[in-house]
Scaffold this active site. Sequence first.
Site, PDB file in Angstrom:
ATOM      1  N   HIS A  53      12.531  18.560  30.661  1.00  0.00           N
ATOM      2  CA  HIS A  53      11.948  17.233  30.425  1.00  0.00           C
ATOM      3  C   HIS A  53      11.226  16.772  31.673  1.00  0.00           C
ATOM      4  O   HIS A  53      11.275  17.438  32.699  1.00  0.00           O
ATOM      5  CB  HIS A  53      13.015  16.225  29.954  1.00  0.00           C
ATOM      6  CG  HIS A  53      14.067  15.903  30.961  1.00  0.00           C
ATOM      7  ND1 HIS A  53      15.006  16.817  31.389  1.00  0.00           N
ATOM      8  CD2 HIS A  53      14.341  14.755  31.645  1.00  0.00           C
ATOM      9  CE1 HIS A  53      15.817  16.249  32.263  1.00  0.00           C
ATOM     10  NE2 HIS A  53      15.424  14.985  32.445  1.00  0.00           N
ATOM     11  N   HIS A  55      11.394  14.254  33.866  1.00  0.00           N
ATOM     12  CA  HIS A  55      11.905  13.524  35.032  1.00  0.00           C
ATOM     13  C   HIS A  55      11.663  14.288  36.332  1.00  0.00           C
ATOM     14  O   HIS A  55      11.776  15.512  36.380  1.00  0.00           O
ATOM     15  CB  HIS A  55      13.400  13.220  34.860  1.00  0.00           C
ATOM     16  CG  HIS A  55      13.651  12.104  33.882  1.00  0.00           C
ATOM     17  ND1 HIS A  55      14.869  11.904  33.281  1.00  0.00           N
ATOM     18  CD2 HIS A  55      12.827  11.131  33.428  1.00  0.00           C
ATOM     19  CE1 HIS A  55      14.785  10.847  32.482  1.00  0.00           C
ATOM     20  NE2 HIS A  55      13.558  10.369  32.548  1.00  0.00           N
ATOM     21  N   ASP A  57      13.264  14.690  39.057  1.00  0.00           N
ATOM     22  CA  ASP A  57      14.294  15.557  39.644  1.00  0.00           C
ATOM     23  C   ASP A  57      14.412  16.890  38.906  1.00  0.00           C
ATOM     24  O   ASP A  57      15.232  17.740  39.266  1.00  0.00           O
ATOM     25  CB  ASP A  57      15.660  14.839  39.719  1.00  0.00           C
ATOM     26  CG  ASP A  57      16.247  14.522  38.353  1.00  0.00           C
ATOM     27  OD1 ASP A  57      15.536  13.941  37.513  1.00  0.00           O
ATOM     28  OD2 ASP A  57      17.428  14.862  38.128  1.00  0.00           O
ATOM     29  N   HIS A  58      13.559  17.096  37.880  1.00  0.00           N
ATOM     30  CA  HIS A  58      13.526  18.366  37.148  1.00  0.00           C
ATOM     31  C   HIS A  58      12.181  19.081  37.276  1.00  0.00           C
ATOM     32  O   HIS A  58      12.079  20.260  36.942  1.00  0.00           O
ATOM     33  CB  HIS A  58      13.847  18.141  35.667  1.00  0.00           C
ATOM     34  CG  HIS A  58      15.208  17.556  35.460  1.00  0.00           C
ATOM     35  ND1 HIS A  58      16.238  18.240  34.863  1.00  0.00           N
ATOM     36  CD2 HIS A  58      15.729  16.353  35.816  1.00  0.00           C
ATOM     37  CE1 HIS A  58      17.330  17.483  34.846  1.00  0.00           C
ATOM     38  NE2 HIS A  58      17.037  16.338  35.423  1.00  0.00           N
ATOM     39  N   HIS A 111      17.549  11.534  25.667  1.00  0.00           N
ATOM     40  CA  HIS A 111      17.453  11.223  27.105  1.00  0.00           C
ATOM     41  C   HIS A 111      15.993  10.908  27.432  1.00  0.00           C
ATOM     42  O   HIS A 111      15.684   9.882  28.035  1.00  0.00           O
ATOM     43  CB  HIS A 111      17.972  12.408  27.902  1.00  0.00           C
ATOM     44  CG  HIS A 111      17.878  12.239  29.395  1.00  0.00           C
ATOM     45  ND1 HIS A 111      18.671  11.367  30.098  1.00  0.00           N
ATOM     46  CD2 HIS A 111      17.077  12.839  30.316  1.00  0.00           C
ATOM     47  CE1 HIS A 111      18.366  11.438  31.389  1.00  0.00           C
ATOM     48  NE2 HIS A 111      17.405  12.324  31.548  1.00  0.00           N
ATOM     49  N   ASP A 128      19.340  17.343  30.820  1.00  0.00           N
ATOM     50  CA  ASP A 128      20.158  16.124  30.946  1.00  0.00           C
ATOM     51  C   ASP A 128      20.614  15.611  29.582  1.00  0.00           C
ATOM     52  O   ASP A 128      20.761  14.404  29.376  1.00  0.00           O
ATOM     53  CB  ASP A 128      19.356  15.002  31.635  1.00  0.00           C
ATOM     54  CG  ASP A 128      19.204  15.235  33.127  1.00  0.00           C
ATOM     55  OD1 ASP A 128      19.787  16.201  33.647  1.00  0.00           O
ATOM     56  OD2 ASP A 128      18.485  14.452  33.768  1.00  0.00           O
TER      57      ASP A 128
HETATM   58 FE    FE Z   1      18.216  14.688  35.895  1.00  0.00          FE
HETATM   59 ZN    ZN Z   2      16.596  13.359  33.428  1.00  0.00          ZN
END
Ligand code: FE
Ligand code: ZN
Length: 254
Positions: A53, A55, A57-58, A111, A128
């Site tokens: 996804h 985000h 941090d990914h 999410h 997540d």
């Molecule tokens: Fe995350």
């Molecule tokens: Zn996430």
Amino acid sequence: MFNIHPVRAFKDNYIWVIHNQHYAAIVDPGSASAVLTYLQQQELQPIAILNTHHHHDHTGGNVTLLQAFTMPVYGPANEHIPELTHGLRERDTVHLAELSLDLAVLDIPGHTAGHIAYYGGKSLFCGDTLFACGCGRIFEGTAQQMYTSLQKLASLPDDTLVYCTHEYTLANVCFAKEVEADNPILAQRAIEIEAQRKHDLPTLPSTLAMEKATNPFLRCDQPALINAASRHAGKRLQDPISVFAELRQWKDTF
Ligand code: FE
Ligand code: ZN
């Protein structure tokens, strides 16, 4: 066969590197630096980035990794993923020929709106959405969507290894014990998780069998969880989705 190695990033992220000593696929590289160090140490040639996804941090490491290597970037077709080359949706398959590994793509919104999972070689990369003994927060979807997505993952074989992206297990187990005090498998799991974290060991992968036995978000049809959620809501909750929504809200402020 392949190994799946956790590269740590930020406070509690794992970037999973699937490799066979020569080639590597990188799942959710939120940061590039630790991945580059690992690839260099192990003399691995990266062949793909797999994002679950959008985000940061990914996906935050995508651009830097592509400055060092040329490789395809797989990710959800319906989200903005930096440097995406292959937009994926349910029923697509990723063929990683160098690893002799095929990964099926599952749509698991909740999410985020376009969140996907990758499943193959008895392994599930679920970002997540499903966590060990927990689940992700609902940012872009509804409780109904998240519940359906979790049920889809739970329908995979019991021996599926669950590779989620965060080390949240200890806090998740604390919440699970709060909502289901009388589950002996959960009590035993809590002891193991506490020991692992005391030694700073990863608690992952988990198995779907263990998640089905202990994860409250996969147990919304169980009397103990219906009762706990109903007590917290102050009214009788009738269906699993209402139980799920109440548990998710409860966990948000736990
Ligand atoms: Fe995350
Ligand atoms: Zn996430």
